[in-house]
Design an enzyme around this catalytic site. Sequence first.
Site, short mmCIF file in Angstrom:
data_model
loop_
_atom_site.label_atom_id
_atom_site.label_comp_id
_atom_site.label_asym_id
_atom_site.label_seq_id
_atom_site.Cartn_x
_atom_site.Cartn_y
_atom_site.Cartn_z
N SER A 77 0.87 -1.17 0.00
CA SER A 77 0.00 0.00 0.00
C SER A 77 0.91 1.22 0.00
CB SER A 77 -0.93 -0.01 1.21
OG SER A 77 -0.21 -0.19 2.41
N ASP A 128 -1.38 14.78 16.15
CA ASP A 128 -0.45 15.56 16.99
C ASP A 128 -0.99 16.97 17.14
OD1 ASP A 128 1.65 13.70 17.55
OD2 ASP A 128 2.08 13.75 15.40
N PHE A 172 13.14 13.95 11.03
CA PHE A 172 11.77 13.54 11.35
C PHE A 172 11.79 12.33 12.29
CE2 PHE A 172 7.68 11.39 10.29
CZ PHE A 172 6.87 12.35 10.87
N HIS A 193 3.61 -1.14 3.80
CA HIS A 193 3.01 0.18 3.57
C HIS A 193 4.17 1.16 3.32
CE1 HIS A 193 -0.13 3.27 3.99
NE2 HIS A 193 0.72 3.98 4.73
#
Length: 306
Positions: free
Chosen positions: A19, A113, A223, A273
């Site tokens: 995906s 978040d 990140f 994914h």
Amino acid sequence: MSQFRFSRRPDLGDGVRVSFEFFPPKSEAMETRLWETVKRLEPLAPHFVSVTYGAGGSTRERTARTVNRILTQSRLVPAAHMTCVDASRGQVDEVIAEFVAMGIRNFVALRGDPAEGVGARYRPHPDGYSNGAELVGAIRKQGDFDVSVAAYPEKHPQSPDFATDFDMLKRKVDNGATRAITQFFFDNDLYERYVERARRAGIYIPIVPGIQPVHNFKQVASFATRCGAHVPAWLAERFDGLQDDPQTHALVAAAVASEQVLDLIERGVSDFHFYTMNRADLAFAICHMIGIRPQPANGGSDAAAA
Ligand code: FAD
């Protein structure tokens, strides 16, 4: 590593499902790029593609527009991400109903978040859903939908311990989650250990690894620090000196992610994914490496007739 022996296996690709995750574009130029990406990845016949939802519902319209375009102008199955941030239960229920009316049957339910950023303390809306589990319940109240949720092989950064995380994941499953998708990670042992612990905690839904192809090492490392994913020294070494050499960087990124995915296949994982960052090249190359090839638009009836 045994990837060379493994990559010659004739059945590679059989039973493997992928995906892809996109984010909603902010400008016309970004929309064009996303659509090129969607069209390039479409023939790989992914299980579904998902579209993220910005902090505080900031991308509500853009997420809706993007999933609607995918639904109406491609063969892909879009999944809409949703969060609980800065919205009352009534507002969230309305967004779910809008997606359902559009024809969406797949969701990714997240707490989200705070608008101030990943590290800031989360405060639920006074009349809102307070976590991912409650959102799953709200979605399933509107129908028998496919609902994915987030899972964290290295623990959610604000979670006191793994037990609290598994408790939350179990609540999501009890409320109707059908699949968990993990935060990205680079150490497959961590993922394997996490899945084993989840099973011991009575969590039996698929826990699909989230794979982050390293489009830009500096950005991904930054990140990763914010979302609690460990960047191993060996990974930093692989990209060392490639900051201004995008071509070699891309080749190394494809090799690194393929290696990770092939190793996971060898450990028995079948679903993946990909966080695409709205770019097709790395995801396409990695899929090729694991045996996933473009499918004809008509499901192969031309070939069968020939
Ligand atoms: P939850 O599962 O509700 O909570 C996360 C953890 O916090 C829990 O596991 C638990 O340990 C702790 N916790 C929560 N409530 C309590 C409590 N009351 N007491 C004690 N501990 C508690 N963000 C977006 O804004 N938009 C997106 O589209 C998006 N897509 C994502 C897709 C994936 C696959 C993943 C992995 C993350 C995504 N995120 C997205 C990021 C996500 O919103 C953040 O990681 C957020 O901080 C947690 O969301 P969650 O649904 O995991 O929260």
